[in-house]
Design a protein around this motif. Structure first.
Motif, PDB file in Angstrom:
ATOM      1  N   LYS A 180       0.417  -4.064   5.575  1.00 21.61           N
ATOM      2  CA  LYS A 180       0.231  -3.040   6.617  1.00 21.61           C
ATOM      3  C   LYS A 180       0.481  -1.576   5.890  1.00 21.61           C
ATOM      4  CE  LYS A 180       1.378  -1.718  11.222  1.00 21.61           C
ATOM      5  NZ  LYS A 180       0.289  -2.114  11.784  1.00 21.61           N
ATOM      6  N   GLU A 181       1.420  -1.562   4.914  1.00 20.05           N
ATOM      7  CA  GLU A 181       1.665  -0.513   4.061  1.00 20.05           C
ATOM      8  C   GLU A 181       1.969  -1.060   2.586  1.00 20.05           C
ATOM      9  OE1 GLU A 181       3.077   3.017   6.940  1.00 20.05           O
ATOM     10  OE2 GLU A 181       4.510   2.432   5.447  1.00 20.05           O
ATOM     11  N   LEU A 182       1.944   0.045   1.564  1.00 18.80           N
ATOM     12  CA  LEU A 182       2.112  -0.484   0.295  1.00 18.80           C
ATOM     13  C   LEU A 182       2.879   0.609  -0.317  1.00 18.80           C
ATOM     14  CD1 LEU A 182      -1.326  -1.752  -0.846  1.00 18.80           C
ATOM     15  CD2 LEU A 182       0.872  -3.267  -0.693  1.00 18.80           C
ATOM     16  N   ASP A 183       4.188   0.259  -1.097  1.00 16.32           N
ATOM     17  CA  ASP A 183       4.768   1.235  -1.992  1.00 16.32           C
ATOM     18  C   ASP A 183       3.640   1.577  -3.047  1.00 16.32           C
ATOM     19  OD1 ASP A 183       7.158   1.652  -0.283  1.00 16.32           O
ATOM     20  OD2 ASP A 183       8.166  -0.093  -1.205  1.00 16.32           O
ATOM     21  N   LEU A 184       3.746   2.848  -3.534  1.00 17.12           N
ATOM     22  CA  LEU A 184       2.924   2.968  -4.673  1.00 17.12           C
ATOM     23  C   LEU A 184       3.262   2.302  -5.719  1.00 17.12           C
ATOM     24  CD1 LEU A 184       0.887   5.034  -5.899  1.00 17.12           C
ATOM     25  CD2 LEU A 184       2.278   6.437  -6.219  1.00 17.12           C
ATOM     26  N   ALA A 185       4.518   1.826  -6.017  1.00 20.16           N
ATOM     27  CA  ALA A 185       4.888   1.041  -7.144  1.00 20.16           C
ATOM     28  C   ALA A 185       4.427  -0.245  -7.121  1.00 20.16           C
ATOM     29  CB  ALA A 185       6.608   1.072  -7.038  1.00 20.16           C
ATOM     30  N   GLU A 186       4.262  -1.022  -6.020  1.00 20.15           N
ATOM     31  CA  GLU A 186       3.564  -2.117  -5.944  1.00 20.15           C
ATOM     32  C   GLU A 186       2.171  -2.143  -6.718  1.00 20.15           C
ATOM     33  OE1 GLU A 186       4.115  -4.421  -2.112  1.00 20.15           O
ATOM     34  OE2 GLU A 186       4.523  -2.497  -1.577  1.00 20.15           O
ATOM     35  N   LEU A 187       1.532  -1.081  -7.083  1.00 19.92           N
ATOM     36  CA  LEU A 187       0.150  -0.797  -7.388  1.00 19.92           C
ATOM     37  C   LEU A 187       0.366  -0.526  -9.201  1.00 19.92           C
ATOM     38  CD1 LEU A 187      -1.328   0.839  -4.424  1.00 19.92           C
ATOM     39  CD2 LEU A 187      -1.933  -1.638  -5.286  1.00 19.92           C
ATOM     40  N   ALA A 188       1.532  -0.694  -9.618  1.00 19.08           N
ATOM     41  CA  ALA A 188       1.828  -0.014 -11.074  1.00 19.08           C
ATOM     42  C   ALA A 188       0.808  -0.768 -12.099  1.00 19.08           C
ATOM     43  CB  ALA A 188       3.130  -0.316 -11.575  1.00 19.08           C
ATOM     44  N   ASP A 189       0.353  -1.841 -11.802  1.00 16.50           N
ATOM     45  CA  ASP A 189      -0.332  -2.496 -12.893  1.00 16.50           C
ATOM     46  C   ASP A 189      -1.850  -2.619 -12.696  1.00 16.50           C
ATOM     47  OD1 ASP A 189       1.747  -3.520 -14.146  1.00 16.50           O
ATOM     48  OD2 ASP A 189       1.823  -5.380 -12.944  1.00 16.50           O
ATOM     49  N   GLU A 190      -2.219  -1.706 -11.559  1.00 17.69           N
ATOM     50  CA  GLU A 190      -3.700  -1.440 -11.349  1.00 17.69           C
ATOM     51  C   GLU A 190      -4.390  -0.253 -12.058  1.00 17.69           C
ATOM     52  OE1 GLU A 190      -5.333  -3.364  -9.273  1.00 17.69           O
ATOM     53  OE2 GLU A 190      -3.685  -4.457  -8.115  1.00 17.69           O
ATOM     54  N   GLN A 191      -5.824  -0.583 -12.259  1.00 17.65           N
ATOM     55  CA  GLN A 191      -6.675   0.407 -12.673  1.00 17.65           C
ATOM     56  C   GLN A 191      -7.035   1.253 -11.378  1.00 17.65           C
ATOM     57  OE1 GLN A 191      -8.860  -0.549 -16.559  1.00 17.65           O
ATOM     58  NE2 GLN A 191      -9.261  -2.055 -14.995  1.00 17.65           N
ATOM     59  N   TRP A 192      -7.452   2.699 -11.536  1.00 13.33           N
ATOM     60  CA  TRP A 192      -7.694   3.588 -10.524  1.00 13.33           C
ATOM     61  C   TRP A 192      -8.961   4.097 -10.490  1.00 13.33           C
ATOM     62  CZ3 TRP A 192      -3.698   3.768  -6.961  1.00 13.33           C
ATOM     63  CH2 TRP A 192      -2.528   3.212  -6.939  1.00 13.33           C
TER      64      TRP A 192
END
Length: 310
Positions: A180-192
Motif C-alpha cells: 500500500k505504501e513503500l519506504d524509499l529505503a525499501e527501493l535502495a537496490d533498484e535502478q530508476w
C-alpha cells in the motif's frame, strides 16, 4: 525628406513597368506627380535612378543598387506586417499555452477551447517556457517545481495549482507491487527512471535517498513511453507524479512520508487575458486528474495538506 518604404515601392514600380507613365497608371497617380516624387527620391539618394527617353525608363547602376535592396526590404516589411497582424489577432482572441510533462494540459485546453481558440507549445524545459511567457510569446505556462522551490522566472505572475507527492511506478510482477505504501529505503537496490527537466528534482531525489541511507543506482532520464516500458519489464522504478494515469502492466505506489514533493504552477504574462478564469480551469483540470487516480484519492484521504490548491 527621409527615404520611406513607399519610395521604394515607386522605384520598384517604375523598374517593373519600364516607364514612369505605366508606373503612374499602376500606382493610380498622375504621371506629373509621380515624376516629381521620383525626382525628390533621387535628391535624397544623391543620384539619378533611371535613364529616361522615349523608349522608357531603365535603371542606372545606382538604380540597380536601390532596386536590389527594395526587392529584399519590401517583402520583408510585408511579411512583418502580416506576422504582426496574426500575432495581434491570436493574442486578442485566443490563448497560447506552454507546458512541461504533466496531467493538467489536456483538461485545461478542453476547458479553455469552449470559449476561444487555444494553441499549445511543449518543452522539457520549464525555464524555456517561462522565458517565452516573459517575452510575450506565450500567454500561460504550466510547469512544475520541486518541493518548496520557487518559480523559474520571476518576471511573470505565478499561481500554485497543486501540491502533490511523488509516487513510484512498478511493474505488476515486482515483489513490492502489492504494498500500500513503500519506504524509499525499501527501493535502495533498484535502478530508476524519470522524465527529464531542468529544475532541481535530481538533487532533491539524491538528498531524499541520502536521508533514507543509500545512494541511488542508475538513473535513466528519458521520455514517458520509455520510462513506463522499463518499469513494466522490471528494469527500473519510475518516479512519477501522483496524478499519473494508470497503464497496463504497472502499479503506482505511494512513498511513506512523501519524501519527494512536486508543485504544479501556472505562470502568466502580465497582459494575458482572463487570468482568474484560466487559473480556475487549471485547478479544475488538476482536480479531475486526482479523481481519475484511485491510488492518489485514497492517499489524499490520509494526507489532506496535499492536492488541488484552494
Amino acid at each position: 525628406m527621409d527615404l520611406e518604404l513607399r519610395h521604394l515601392k515607386i522605384v520598384r514600380a517604375v523598374a517593373e513597368s519600364g516607364s514612369v507613365t505605366k508606373a503612374a497608371t499602376r500606382l493610380g497617380v498622375a504621371q506629373p506627380a509621380l515624376t516629381a516624387q521620383l525626382k525628390r527620391i533621387e535628391r535624397v539618394l544623391g543620384g539619378t535612378l533611371f535613364e529616361r527617353d522615349r523608349t522608357g525608363a531603365r535603371p542606372t547602376p545606382l538604380g540597380e543598387l536601390v532596386l536590389s535592396r527594395a526587392r529584399v526590404l519590401l517583402p520583408a516589411a510585408q511579411e512583418l506586417q502580416a506576422e504582426a497582424r496574426r500575432f495581434a489577432n491570436t493574442h486578442a482572441s485566443g490563448f497560447r499555452i506552454g507546458a512541461t510533462n504533466g496531467p493538467i494540459l489536456g483538461g485545461l485546453v478542453d476547458r479553455l477551447a469552449t470559449d476561444r481558440p487555444v494553441t499549445t507549445f511543449t518543452s522539457w524545459s520549464a525555464t524555456e517556457l517561462a522565458t517565452m511567457a516573459a517575452h510575450g510569446r506565450l500567454d500561460y505556462v504550466l510547469v512544475g517545481a520541486c518541493g518548496d522551490g520557487g518559480p523559474v522566472v520571476d518576471t511573470i505572475d505565478w499561481v500554485t495549482v497543486s501540491a502533490d507527492p511523488v509516487f513510484v511506478l512498478l511493474g505488476q510482477e515486482h515483489p513490492l507491487a502489492a504494498e500500500k505504501e513503500l519506504d524509499l529505503a525499501e527501493l535502495a537496490d533498484e535502478q530508476w527512471a524519470v522524465t527529464p527537466g531542468d529544475g532541481c528534482f535530481a538533487d532533491c531525489f539524491a538528498a531524499a535517498c541520502a536521508r533514507a541511507g543509500f545512494t541511488p543506482r542508475t538513473m535513466y532520464e528519458t521520455d514517458v513511453a520509455t520510462c513506463t516500458h522499463l518499469a513494466r519489464v522490471g528494469r527500473a522504478v519510475v518516479l512519477c507524479q501522483a496524478t499519473h494515469q494508470g497503464a497496463d502492466g504497472l502499479v503506482m505506489v505511494p512513498l511513506t512520508g512523501a519524501p519527494l514533493r512536486w508543485r504544479q504552477l501556472l505562470g502568466r504574462h502580465p497582459s494575458a487575458p482572463a487570468a482568474p478564469w484560466v487559473a480556475a480551469c487549471a485547478k479544475d483540470a488538476h482536480a479531475d486528474a486526482v479523481r481519475r487516480s484511485p491510488v492518489y484519492r485514497d492517499w489524499l484521504a490520509r494526507n489532506a495538506s496535499f492536492g488541488t490548491a484552494p
